[in-house]
Design a protein around this motif. Structure first.
Motif, mmCIF file in Angstrom:
data_model
loop_
_atom_site.group_PDB
_atom_site.id
_atom_site.type_symbol
_atom_site.label_atom_id
_atom_site.label_comp_id
_atom_site.label_asym_id
_atom_site.label_seq_id
_atom_site.Cartn_x
_atom_site.Cartn_y
_atom_site.Cartn_z
ATOM 1 N N ALA A 293 -60.571 -11.097 -1.061
ATOM 2 C CA ALA A 293 -61.376 -12.298 -1.254
ATOM 3 C C ALA A 293 -60.839 -13.423 -0.390
ATOM 4 O O ALA A 293 -59.736 -13.341 0.147
ATOM 5 C CB ALA A 293 -61.333 -12.711 -2.729
ATOM 6 N N ASP A 294 -61.640 -14.474 -0.275
ATOM 7 C CA ASP A 294 -61.157 -15.670 0.403
ATOM 8 C C ASP A 294 -60.063 -16.315 -0.435
ATOM 9 O O ASP A 294 -59.923 -16.037 -1.623
ATOM 10 C CB ASP A 294 -62.300 -16.671 0.589
ATOM 11 N N GLN A 295 -59.306 -17.188 0.195
ATOM 12 C CA GLN A 295 -58.253 -17.884 -0.523
ATOM 13 C C GLN A 295 -58.130 -19.307 -0.019
ATOM 14 O O GLN A 295 -58.665 -19.645 1.042
ATOM 15 C CB GLN A 295 -56.923 -17.152 -0.371
ATOM 16 N N ALA A 296 -57.443 -20.143 -0.771
ATOM 17 C CA ALA A 296 -57.246 -21.539 -0.410
ATOM 18 C C ALA A 296 -56.001 -22.059 -1.093
ATOM 19 O O ALA A 296 -55.572 -21.525 -2.113
ATOM 20 C CB ALA A 296 -58.455 -22.378 -0.827
ATOM 21 N N VAL A 297 -55.431 -23.109 -0.538
ATOM 22 C CA VAL A 297 -54.305 -23.805 -1.158
ATOM 23 C C VAL A 297 -54.898 -24.869 -2.071
ATOM 24 O O VAL A 297 -55.808 -25.603 -1.682
ATOM 25 C CB VAL A 297 -53.396 -24.456 -0.085
ATOM 26 N N ILE A 298 -54.390 -24.924 -3.317
ATOM 27 C CA ILE A 298 -54.891 -25.910 -4.271
ATOM 28 C C ILE A 298 -53.761 -26.843 -4.694
ATOM 29 O O ILE A 298 -52.590 -26.508 -4.577
ATOM 30 C CB ILE A 298 -55.524 -25.236 -5.506
ATOM 31 N N ASP A 299 -54.156 -28.005 -5.216
ATOM 32 C CA ASP A 299 -53.152 -28.942 -5.721
ATOM 33 C C ASP A 299 -52.947 -28.721 -7.220
ATOM 34 O O ASP A 299 -53.501 -27.784 -7.800
ATOM 35 C CB ASP A 299 -53.541 -30.393 -5.406
ATOM 36 N N GLY A 300 -52.160 -29.578 -7.857
ATOM 37 C CA GLY A 300 -51.830 -29.434 -9.267
ATOM 38 C C GLY A 300 -53.019 -29.529 -10.201
ATOM 39 O O GLY A 300 -52.971 -29.059 -11.328
ATOM 40 N N GLU A 301 -54.110 -30.120 -9.745
ATOM 41 C CA GLU A 301 -55.330 -30.229 -10.556
ATOM 42 C C GLU A 301 -56.345 -29.149 -10.219
ATOM 43 O O GLU A 301 -57.459 -29.149 -10.743
ATOM 44 C CB GLU A 301 -55.982 -31.611 -10.365
ATOM 45 N N GLY A 302 -55.988 -28.220 -9.315
ATOM 46 C CA GLY A 302 -56.888 -27.127 -8.966
ATOM 47 C C GLY A 302 -57.891 -27.458 -7.875
ATOM 48 O O GLY A 302 -58.803 -26.686 -7.610
#
Length: 155
Positions: free
Chosen positions: A121-130
């Motif tokens: 699947a695709d992916q992404a970097v998220i912050d503490g709030e998603g």
């Protein structure tokens, strides 16, 4: 759980206490449930062992292995793979989250096309709030119908 689950998830970890519980929750909350989760703790010195033991005691799909000494990241990845028994395999990371239907959709895609050897699947970097902070640009040509093009993109 059968002796040979359909899917094995290998999760090598070292000092992963900060995000490990969230990662376990995301994996254990999947809509696809026919899997084993094999965790290889590379002699962590933080609270990783306690988190792993607590989750393993609650869910029989988890098999926790604690190595007596740190063998390094790549050998730990290789080791956890050798401990998996499933027909299909997925790597997991102690600091990743997963959509609830990721495993189901990947297994279905592989079942629908027996000639396919990889589903992801695709992916992404998220912050503490998603919130998505950095979308991941996937540069491999895994969707190409031409084997040489797929191979070249791996190089």
């Amino acid at each position: 759980m059968t002796a040979r689950p359909r899917l094995s998830i290998g999760l090598p970890v070292y000092n992963g206490e900060e995000y490990l519980a969230e990662s376990f929750d995301a994996l254990l909350g999947q809509t696809y449930e026919e899997y084993e989760l094999v965790v290889s703790d590379n002699a962590s010195t933080d609270g990783t062992q306690d988190i792993c033991r607590r989750y393993a005691a609650r869910d029989p799909r988890i098999r926790y292995i604690r190595l007596p000494r740190n063998i390094g990241a790549a050998p730990n990845h290789n080791y956890v793979f050798t401990e998996c028994r499933g027909e299909l395999f997925k790597w997991a990371s102690h600091d990743d989250l997963y959509a609830r239907d990721l495993l189901r959709r990947c297994v279905e895609a592989l079942d629908e096309r027996p000639d396919v050897v990889l589903a992801h699947a695709d992916q992404a970097v998220i912050d503490g709030e998603g919130r998505v902070k950095v979308p991941y640009a996937y540069g491999l040509a895994t969707g190409s119908p031409h084997a040489p093009e797929r191979f070249r993109s791996m190089l």
